[in-house]
Design a protein around this motif. Sequence first.
Motif, PDB file in Angstrom:
ATOM      1  N   PHE A   1       0.829  -1.195   0.000  1.00 27.22           N
ATOM      2  CA  PHE A   1       0.000   0.000   0.000  1.00 27.22           C
ATOM      3  C   PHE A   1       0.871   1.255   0.000  1.00 27.22           C
ATOM      4  O   PHE A   1       2.086   1.193   0.114  1.00 27.22           O
ATOM      5  CB  PHE A   1      -0.921   0.004   1.221  1.00 27.22           C
ATOM      6  CG  PHE A   1      -1.982  -1.056   1.187  1.00 27.22           C
ATOM      7  CD1 PHE A   1      -2.847  -1.158   0.113  1.00 27.22           C
ATOM      8  CD2 PHE A   1      -2.117  -1.960   2.234  1.00 27.22           C
ATOM      9  CE1 PHE A   1      -3.837  -2.129   0.066  1.00 27.22           C
ATOM     10  CE2 PHE A   1      -3.098  -2.935   2.210  1.00 27.22           C
ATOM     11  CZ  PHE A   1      -3.954  -3.025   1.127  1.00 27.22           C
ATOM     12  N   GLY A   2       0.209   2.401  -0.119  1.00 24.98           N
ATOM     13  CA  GLY A   2       0.916   3.677  -0.054  1.00 24.98           C
ATOM     14  C   GLY A   2       1.554   4.072  -1.366  1.00 24.98           C
ATOM     15  O   GLY A   2       1.283   3.525  -2.427  1.00 24.98           O
TER      16      GLY A   2
ATOM     17  N   TYR B   1       0.910   5.592  -6.576  1.00 24.28           N
ATOM     18  CA  TYR B   1       0.774   4.358  -5.808  1.00 24.28           C
ATOM     19  C   TYR B   1       1.657   3.257  -6.372  1.00 24.28           C
ATOM     20  O   TYR B   1       1.867   3.151  -7.574  1.00 24.28           O
ATOM     21  CB  TYR B   1      -0.691   3.902  -5.809  1.00 24.28           C
ATOM     22  CG  TYR B   1      -1.596   4.799  -5.019  1.00 24.28           C
ATOM     23  CD1 TYR B   1      -1.498   4.868  -3.628  1.00 24.28           C
ATOM     24  CD2 TYR B   1      -2.552   5.597  -5.638  1.00 24.28           C
ATOM     25  CE1 TYR B   1      -2.328   5.690  -2.887  1.00 24.28           C
ATOM     26  CE2 TYR B   1      -3.395   6.426  -4.909  1.00 24.28           C
ATOM     27  CZ  TYR B   1      -3.273   6.468  -3.529  1.00 24.28           C
ATOM     28  OH  TYR B   1      -4.099   7.283  -2.798  1.00 24.28           O
TER      29      TYR B   1
ATOM     30  N   ARG C   1      -6.644  -0.441  -2.774  1.00 23.67           N
ATOM     31  CA  ARG C   1      -6.337   0.547  -1.727  1.00 23.67           C
ATOM     32  C   ARG C   1      -6.647  -0.079  -0.371  1.00 23.67           C
ATOM     33  O   ARG C   1      -7.460  -0.982  -0.256  1.00 23.67           O
ATOM     34  CB  ARG C   1      -7.165   1.817  -1.902  1.00 23.67           C
ATOM     35  CG  ARG C   1      -6.942   2.537  -3.221  1.00 23.67           C
ATOM     36  CD  ARG C   1      -5.766   3.524  -3.173  1.00 23.67           C
ATOM     37  NE  ARG C   1      -4.481   2.923  -2.858  1.00 23.67           N
ATOM     38  CZ  ARG C   1      -3.716   2.266  -3.744  1.00 23.67           C
ATOM     39  NH1 ARG C   1      -4.112   2.132  -4.993  1.00 23.67           N
ATOM     40  NH2 ARG C   1      -2.563   1.750  -3.375  1.00 23.67           N
ATOM     41  N   CYS C   2      -6.012   0.414   0.663  1.00 22.42           N
ATOM     42  CA  CYS C   2      -6.240  -0.110   1.998  1.00 22.42           C
ATOM     43  C   CYS C   2      -7.572   0.404   2.548  1.00 22.42           C
ATOM     44  O   CYS C   2      -7.819   1.604   2.578  1.00 22.42           O
ATOM     45  CB  CYS C   2      -5.118   0.291   2.942  1.00 22.42           C
ATOM     46  SG  CYS C   2      -5.345  -0.347   4.618  1.00 22.42           S
TER      47      CYS C   2
ATOM     48  N   HIS D   1      -7.758   6.287   3.386  1.00 18.57           N
ATOM     49  CA  HIS D   1      -7.209   4.984   2.990  1.00 18.57           C
ATOM     50  C   HIS D   1      -5.708   4.917   3.282  1.00 18.57           C
ATOM     51  O   HIS D   1      -5.290   5.167   4.396  1.00 18.57           O
ATOM     52  CB  HIS D   1      -7.522   4.699   1.524  1.00 18.57           C
ATOM     53  CG  HIS D   1      -9.003   4.647   1.255  1.00 18.57           C
ATOM     54  ND1 HIS D   1      -9.810   3.653   1.763  1.00 18.57           N
ATOM     55  CD2 HIS D   1      -9.831   5.475   0.557  1.00 18.57           C
ATOM     56  CE1 HIS D   1     -11.064   3.864   1.395  1.00 18.57           C
ATOM     57  NE2 HIS D   1     -11.110   4.952   0.666  1.00 18.57           N
ATOM     58  N   ASP D   2      -4.890   4.607   2.281  1.00 20.25           N
ATOM     59  CA  ASP D   2      -3.452   4.471   2.513  1.00 20.25           C
ATOM     60  C   ASP D   2      -2.667   5.665   1.971  1.00 20.25           C
ATOM     61  O   ASP D   2      -1.599   5.513   1.375  1.00 20.25           O
ATOM     62  CB  ASP D   2      -2.924   3.168   1.896  1.00 20.25           C
ATOM     63  CG  ASP D   2      -3.365   2.964   0.452  1.00 20.25           C
ATOM     64  OD1 ASP D   2      -4.478   3.376   0.095  1.00 20.25           O
ATOM     65  OD2 ASP D   2      -2.597   2.375  -0.330  1.00 20.25           O
TER      66      ASP D   2
ATOM     67  N   CYS E   1       1.869   4.560   5.664  1.00 21.29           N
ATOM     68  CA  CYS E   1       1.295   3.461   4.878  1.00 21.29           C
ATOM     69  C   CYS E   1       2.259   2.948   3.812  1.00 21.29           C
ATOM     70  O   CYS E   1       2.044   1.866   3.239  1.00 21.29           O
ATOM     71  CB  CYS E   1       0.009   3.915   4.186  1.00 21.29           C
ATOM     72  SG  CYS E   1      -1.321   4.391   5.317  1.00 21.29           S
TER      73      CYS E   1
ATOM     74  N   CYS F   1       3.400  -0.785   3.129  1.00 22.96           N
ATOM     75  CA  CYS F   1       2.720  -1.716   4.034  1.00 22.96           C
ATOM     76  C   CYS F   1       2.213  -2.905   3.235  1.00 22.96           C
ATOM     77  O   CYS F   1       1.492  -2.744   2.257  1.00 22.96           O
ATOM     78  CB  CYS F   1       1.553  -1.030   4.748  1.00 22.96           C
ATOM     79  SG  CYS F   1       0.570  -2.174   5.766  1.00 22.96           S
TER      80      CYS F   1
END
Length: 303
Positions: free
Chosen positions: A200-201, A206, A212-213, A263-264, A269, A272
Amino acid sequence: MTTEQIKYLIDQIADLGVLALSFTGGEPTLRKDLPELIYHTGVVHDFLNGIATNGYLLPKLFKENKLEGLDYILLSLDYPKAELHDKMRGIKVFDKVLESIELANKNDIKTIISTVVMKDNLHYLKDMVELASKLNSSIELYPCEDIIRDFPNHRYQIDEIHNLIPNVSIWANLIRTLRRQYKNILTDPISIEVVEKGGFGGNPSYFQKALRCHVAEAYLFISHDGLLHYPCKIHPIASFNTLKHPLKKIYYSQRVRDIMKKHDTYSFCENCRLGCAIASSIPTRWKTLYFKYIRGFLDGNLR
């Protein structure tokens, strides 16, 4: 928290429409009231109900209680050999894990082996999957992570953790190969892709476009002291006292809603790749997959 405080929180969680609840830790089997809490969760409220444990105290717990209401147990097991697993864990627990799985099978409780994949157990993964299959257990296999835990007064990070983290591409290709041979592997193609491409992140560019988280939407992280943490238990930027404020009021507050929408995108993040965050985000992202995912998670046939 006392037994009654936890049961009251479980009642509030049920009122929110939550479908699943798990007791994790730390080590949840250290609580003497765990069977009572499991019953309240799985029987009184009919949650999909599980515990995550190292298995050390589980055989004794099984012999003293039926653990009525428990649907599944997530057990840590990193090597197919007792001497290797026990050395890594620091206690003689390998045989207790196998005994726990045998007792769970007798009580019609699903078991899931959780293996932390490291450099030195990569070549044991096929053995781990075969062992899980022989034990009538599902298995998840996620790579070791460099997790930095944030606490109010300090950060905690494991020294020399990078000596343990495996090559992610090798891990991903190995899991894909094993999935073609075995049906009890829970580590799914989406999770493999998310991990392999950086996790993520990476906002605004991205690392991966698949997912997405959604962990802040999917989970309620309530710690032993009654604090509810957002967006996750690893990096809580906001904590709320559920013993003083109604859970529903916290959950629907503007502060929590704003955190969910991010989200992230937070700096922490970045990269992750936690399996629990990925797994919880999949059915949140694709709601039509929810039932299939949860059922497959228990049956070990996520394809």
